[in-house]
Design a protein around this motif. Structure first.
Motif, PDB file in Angstrom:
ATOM      1  N   ALA A 162       0.840  -1.208   0.000  1.00 14.09           N
ATOM      2  CA  ALA A 162       0.000   0.000   0.000  1.00 14.09           C
ATOM      3  C   ALA A 162       0.874   1.257   0.000  1.00 14.09           C
ATOM      4  N   CYS A 218       2.535   1.637  -3.483  1.00 13.71           N
ATOM      5  CA  CYS A 218       1.597   2.196  -4.475  1.00 13.71           C
ATOM      6  C   CYS A 218       1.408   3.687  -4.263  1.00 13.71           C
ATOM      7  N   MET A 219       1.262   4.085  -3.006  1.00 13.39           N
ATOM      8  CA  MET A 219       1.103   5.501  -2.691  1.00 13.39           C
ATOM      9  C   MET A 219       2.356   6.280  -3.099  1.00 13.39           C
ATOM     10  N   LEU A 269      -6.968   9.542  -0.317  1.00 14.22           N
ATOM     11  CA  LEU A 269      -5.867   9.070  -1.161  1.00 14.22           C
ATOM     12  C   LEU A 269      -5.586  10.044  -2.300  1.00 14.22           C
ATOM     13  N   CYS A 321      -2.005  11.465  -2.752  1.00 14.69           N
ATOM     14  CA  CYS A 321      -1.310  11.191  -4.015  1.00 14.69           C
ATOM     15  C   CYS A 321      -1.300  12.404  -4.933  1.00 14.69           C
ATOM     16  N   ILE A 344      -5.073   7.086  -8.428  1.00 15.01           N
ATOM     17  CA  ILE A 344      -5.062   6.347  -7.164  1.00 15.01           C
ATOM     18  C   ILE A 344      -5.625   4.937  -7.309  1.00 15.01           C
ATOM     19  N   GLN A 355      -4.486   1.965  -8.267  1.00 16.97           N
ATOM     20  CA  GLN A 355      -3.704   0.881  -7.656  1.00 16.97           C
ATOM     21  C   GLN A 355      -3.592   1.067  -6.149  1.00 16.97           C
ATOM     22  N   THR A 356      -3.520   2.314  -5.708  1.00 24.62           N
ATOM     23  CA  THR A 356      -3.398   2.597  -4.279  1.00 24.62           C
ATOM     24  C   THR A 356      -4.663   2.189  -3.541  1.00 24.62           C
TER      25      THR A 356
END
Length: 114
Positions: A26, A29-30, A78, A82, A87, A89-90
């Motif tokens: 996580a 990804c972020m 998110l 981001c 976002i 995938q996050t």
């Protein structure tokens, strides 16, 4: 390795390492979605650890949102974390992490798990 040890102590030998890996994913990804650095307080500094940064607060709010099924809240937090970047995938990584965490009713100290 302190993080892995802590995850194992909190969630057990079986689930702890998997939860730690999902958290790492996580965060990864972020990190790829963000353009600037993620600001956090040093957890080993007693004075510093008492201060929650905006980024830490948003990360915890996003995780809480996904755990409560509040997709809009999760996406908003998110998106801010981001910096308006993709976002997708996050959100997925946060959902996979949340799926492994204990249910709120089964936790003794909710703040420890968010």
């Amino acid at each position: 390795m302190h993080g892995l040890d802590l995850a194992e102590a909190m969630f057990g030998e079986k689930d702890g390492p998997v939860i730690a890996l999902r958290l790492l994913d996580a965060l990864r990804c972020m990190r790829f979605a963000r353009k600037s650095v993620f600001c956090f307080s040093a957890p080993t500094c007693e004075g510093c650890a008492a201060i929650v940064t905006e980024h830490e607060r948003r990360l915890m709010a996003a995780l809480r949102g996904v755990r409560l099924g509040q997709l809009g809240r999760t996406q908003t937090e998110l998106m801010m974390l981001c910096e308006g970047n993709d976002i997708t995938q996050t959100v997925g990584a946060f959902a996979r992490l949340a799926a492994l965490l204990p249910e709120f009713e089964k936790m003794q100290d909710v703040s420890a798990y968010v």
